[in-house]
Write an enzyme that holds these catalytic residues in place. Structure first.
Site, PDB file in Angstrom:
ATOM      1  N   CYS A  79      -3.005   3.223   9.905  1.00 33.79           N
ATOM      2  CA  CYS A  79      -3.967   2.167   9.565  1.00 33.79           C
ATOM      3  C   CYS A  79      -5.268   2.349  10.352  1.00 33.79           C
ATOM      4  O   CYS A  79      -5.248   2.424  11.576  1.00 33.79           O
ATOM      5  CB  CYS A  79      -3.357   0.796   9.865  1.00 33.79           C
ATOM      6  SG  CYS A  79      -4.527  -0.546   9.618  1.00 33.79           S
ATOM      7  N   CYS A  82      -5.899  -0.835  12.836  1.00 40.10           N
ATOM      8  CA  CYS A  82      -5.067  -1.117  13.997  1.00 40.10           C
ATOM      9  C   CYS A  82      -5.761  -0.562  15.250  1.00 40.10           C
ATOM     10  O   CYS A  82      -6.579   0.347  15.153  1.00 40.10           O
ATOM     11  CB  CYS A  82      -3.697  -0.452  13.832  1.00 40.10           C
ATOM     12  SG  CYS A  82      -2.504  -1.420  12.898  1.00 40.10           S
ATOM     13  N   HIS A 144      -1.032  -5.873  12.728  1.00 45.16           N
ATOM     14  CA  HIS A 144      -1.131  -5.334  11.364  1.00 45.16           C
ATOM     15  C   HIS A 144      -0.456  -6.242  10.334  1.00 45.16           C
ATOM     16  O   HIS A 144      -0.890  -6.310   9.176  1.00 45.16           O
ATOM     17  CB  HIS A 144      -0.490  -3.938  11.338  1.00 45.16           C
ATOM     18  CG  HIS A 144      -0.587  -3.233  10.017  1.00 45.16           C
ATOM     19  ND1 HIS A 144      -1.684  -2.487   9.666  1.00 45.16           N
ATOM     20  CD2 HIS A 144       0.262  -3.185   8.958  1.00 45.16           C
ATOM     21  CE1 HIS A 144      -1.501  -1.993   8.441  1.00 45.16           C
ATOM     22  NE2 HIS A 144      -0.329  -2.403   7.993  1.00 45.16           N
ATOM     23  N   ASN A 184     -11.110 -10.670   1.104  1.00 44.81           N
ATOM     24  CA  ASN A 184     -10.243 -10.384  -0.029  1.00 44.81           C
ATOM     25  C   ASN A 184      -8.835 -10.259   0.532  1.00 44.81           C
ATOM     26  O   ASN A 184      -8.617  -9.548   1.504  1.00 44.81           O
ATOM     27  CB  ASN A 184     -10.625  -9.070  -0.712  1.00 44.81           C
ATOM     28  CG  ASN A 184     -11.999  -9.131  -1.342  1.00 44.81           C
ATOM     29  OD1 ASN A 184     -12.448 -10.194  -1.757  1.00 44.81           O
ATOM     30  ND2 ASN A 184     -12.682  -8.001  -1.396  1.00 44.81           N
ATOM     31  N   HIS A 195      -4.144  -4.323   6.637  1.00 49.17           N
ATOM     32  CA  HIS A 195      -4.445  -4.993   7.904  1.00 49.17           C
ATOM     33  C   HIS A 195      -5.333  -6.226   7.659  1.00 49.17           C
ATOM     34  O   HIS A 195      -6.289  -6.152   6.884  1.00 49.17           O
ATOM     35  CB  HIS A 195      -5.169  -4.010   8.829  1.00 49.17           C
ATOM     36  CG  HIS A 195      -5.184  -4.441  10.247  1.00 49.17           C
ATOM     37  ND1 HIS A 195      -4.408  -3.835  11.216  1.00 49.17           N
ATOM     38  CD2 HIS A 195      -5.847  -5.437  10.871  1.00 49.17           C
ATOM     39  CE1 HIS A 195      -4.620  -4.442  12.375  1.00 49.17           C
ATOM     40  NE2 HIS A 195      -5.494  -5.422  12.185  1.00 49.17           N
ATOM     41  N   HIS A 197      -8.114  -8.451   7.459  1.00 45.10           N
ATOM     42  CA  HIS A 197      -9.533  -8.233   7.742  1.00 45.10           C
ATOM     43  C   HIS A 197     -10.380  -8.843   6.637  1.00 45.10           C
ATOM     44  O   HIS A 197      -9.901  -9.134   5.543  1.00 45.10           O
ATOM     45  CB  HIS A 197      -9.838  -6.726   7.837  1.00 45.10           C
ATOM     46  CG  HIS A 197      -9.814  -6.019   6.516  1.00 45.10           C
ATOM     47  ND1 HIS A 197      -8.650  -5.732   5.827  1.00 45.10           N
ATOM     48  CD2 HIS A 197     -10.816  -5.555   5.721  1.00 45.10           C
ATOM     49  CE1 HIS A 197      -8.942  -5.119   4.694  1.00 45.10           C
ATOM     50  NE2 HIS A 197     -10.254  -5.004   4.580  1.00 45.10           N
ATOM     51  N   GLN A 199     -14.823  -8.950   5.288  1.00 50.21           N
ATOM     52  CA  GLN A 199     -16.025  -8.122   5.242  1.00 50.21           C
ATOM     53  C   GLN A 199     -17.265  -9.000   5.306  1.00 50.21           C
ATOM     54  O   GLN A 199     -17.210 -10.206   5.034  1.00 50.21           O
ATOM     55  CB  GLN A 199     -16.062  -7.301   3.945  1.00 50.21           C
ATOM     56  CG  GLN A 199     -14.877  -6.372   3.775  1.00 50.21           C
ATOM     57  CD  GLN A 199     -14.985  -5.570   2.491  1.00 50.21           C
ATOM     58  OE1 GLN A 199     -15.887  -4.749   2.333  1.00 50.21           O
ATOM     59  NE2 GLN A 199     -14.081  -5.816   1.571  1.00 50.21           N
TER      60      GLN A 199
HETATM   61 ZN   LIG Z   1      -3.326  -2.102  10.866  1.00 49.62          ZN
END
Ligand SMILES: [Zn+2]
Length: 381
Positions: A79, A82, A144, A184, A195, A197, A199
């Site tokens: 990933c 991470c 994660h 999203n 993971h 997250h 934007q």
């Molecule tokens: Zn990750």
């Protein structure tokens, strides 16, 4: 790397990745193990974006052909979001972090420039501009397998701090006209990295929905002298049937003409143009109400919740009278095992048909019991 205390709770530190991209840590705790140097040998990506004007609809469209090679569903042990480990040199060189923001390696918009620099060799119909702006990634946690919704309110508060900080920074960049913070969530939405997250886009234009809302607000002000956003909010509070939750600073409701099966808008009670204008109390209250809303949405279904959260902020050069910061949270799940797809009417005509009455959606959301949430003052109507 430079460090500056932002608030009593969050310390901001700025570093650079191997290819020169900026990285900003937002720390709630001290990270003694912070790695300052990105050891990777990373070639620079030269973005070649442009924006083209759709003369029929009066909208700008981003064209970013260089993004097709971006990372696509990597395994968890590779990933890129991470913290780095001996076996995975990720985008984050440090072995731990709280919230971190960095420039996207495959940005839709990048670089500075004059947003008025339009070229059109054919005259008026085929206007293009460089795709200036900035795209950033916001990692909500080093875990994660977490979701933003299961993290403590203090973490959501740090995310809001990061959103506000980046809104201020990107709004000051030449070539950015509007800053959009969003998440999203879920493979059904098209997320390619598992993971947790979000934007941030700094667009080189005011986006079509925002531009349309501003036109409506200007028209409304010219006709009535009132503020369209404020009057809609007041109307929702008076009616009450679509209110989902509220607290001292924010109100969450399903909009009167909701397009999505479950769609909730969060408005601050006081007009502000963007996140940077929110005081500490209003940011705390947003963290509380946002988590309340997303947990209610999760509680509607046994299935996963493919969802989008968007922060609607005024364009940089907009008249502050004609906009009102708000968040939109929507899911494309319309029932267990069923997804609302944008098909002919929505995609080709822009005409949404919603399968769930907004008042019914609001009632269902109010009825969800949210485990583990501190509801003090958040769900009274
Ligand atoms: Zn990750």
């Amino acid at each position: 790397m430079t460090s500056t205390p932002r608030t009593a709770a969050v310390t901001k530190s700025v570093a650079r990745l191997a290819d020169g991209r900026e990285m900003i840590y937002f720390d709630e705790t001290s990270h003694e193990d912070r790695v300052l140097v990105d050891p990777r040998d990373l070639p620079k990506v030269i973005p070649g974006s442009q924006v083209r004007y759709d003369a029929l609809l009066g909208e700008w469209v981003g064209i970013a052909g260089h993004r097709q090679t971006r990372t696509y569903h990597p395994p968890a042990n590779a990933c890129p979001l991470c913290p780095s480990s001996p076996t995975n040199q990720s985008e984050i060189p440090s072995p731990s972090y709280d919230v971190v923001v960095f420039e996207n390696r495959f940005p839709s918009f990048a670089g500075t420039g004059d947003i008025a620099a339009v070229t059109d060799p054919a005259g008026w119909l085929f206007r293009t501009r460089p795709g200036t702006g900035r795209c950033e990634v916001v990692c909500f946690t080093s875990d994660h397998h977490a979701l933003l919704s299961v993290l403590p309110r203090s973490r959501m508060r740090t995310v809001i701090e990061a959103w506000a900080d980046r809104t201020a920074a990107l709004s000051g960049q030449d070539g950015v006209e509007q800053v959009f913070c969003f998440e999203n969530r879920g493979v059904e939405i098209g997320v390619t990295l598992a993971h947790p997250h979000g934007q941030i886009y700094g667009y080189p234009f005011a986006t079509p929905k925002t531009a349309a809302a501003i036109r409506s607000a200007q028209q409304y002000r010219a006709c009535t002298g009132g503020n369209l956003f404020g009057d809609l909010l007041a109307g929702e509070i008076t009616d009450g049937s679509r209110i989902v939750a509220q607290n001292e600073h924010w109100v969450a409701f399903v909009p009167f003409a909701a397009r999505w099966p479950v769609e909730v808008h969060l408005y601050p009670r006081i007009q502000v143009r963007d996140l940077t204008e929110l005081g500490e109390d209003a940011r705390d209250a947003l963290a509380e109400l946002y988590l309340d809303v997303i947990r209610r949405m999760e509680g509607l279904f046994e299935d996963s919740l493919p969802a989008i959260t968007g922060v609607h902020q005024a364009p940089v050069h907009a008249d502050p009278r004609d906009y009102w910061l708000h968040l939109e949270v929507l899911t494309i799940r319309r029932a267990e095992g069923k997804i609302k797809y944008l098909a002919g009417s929505e995609s080709a005509m822009g005409a949404f048909v919603n399968d769930i009455t907004p008042e019914v959606a609001a009632q269902r959301l109010r009825d969800v019991w949210v485990p583990g949430a501190d509801h003090a003052g958040s769900v009274t109507r």
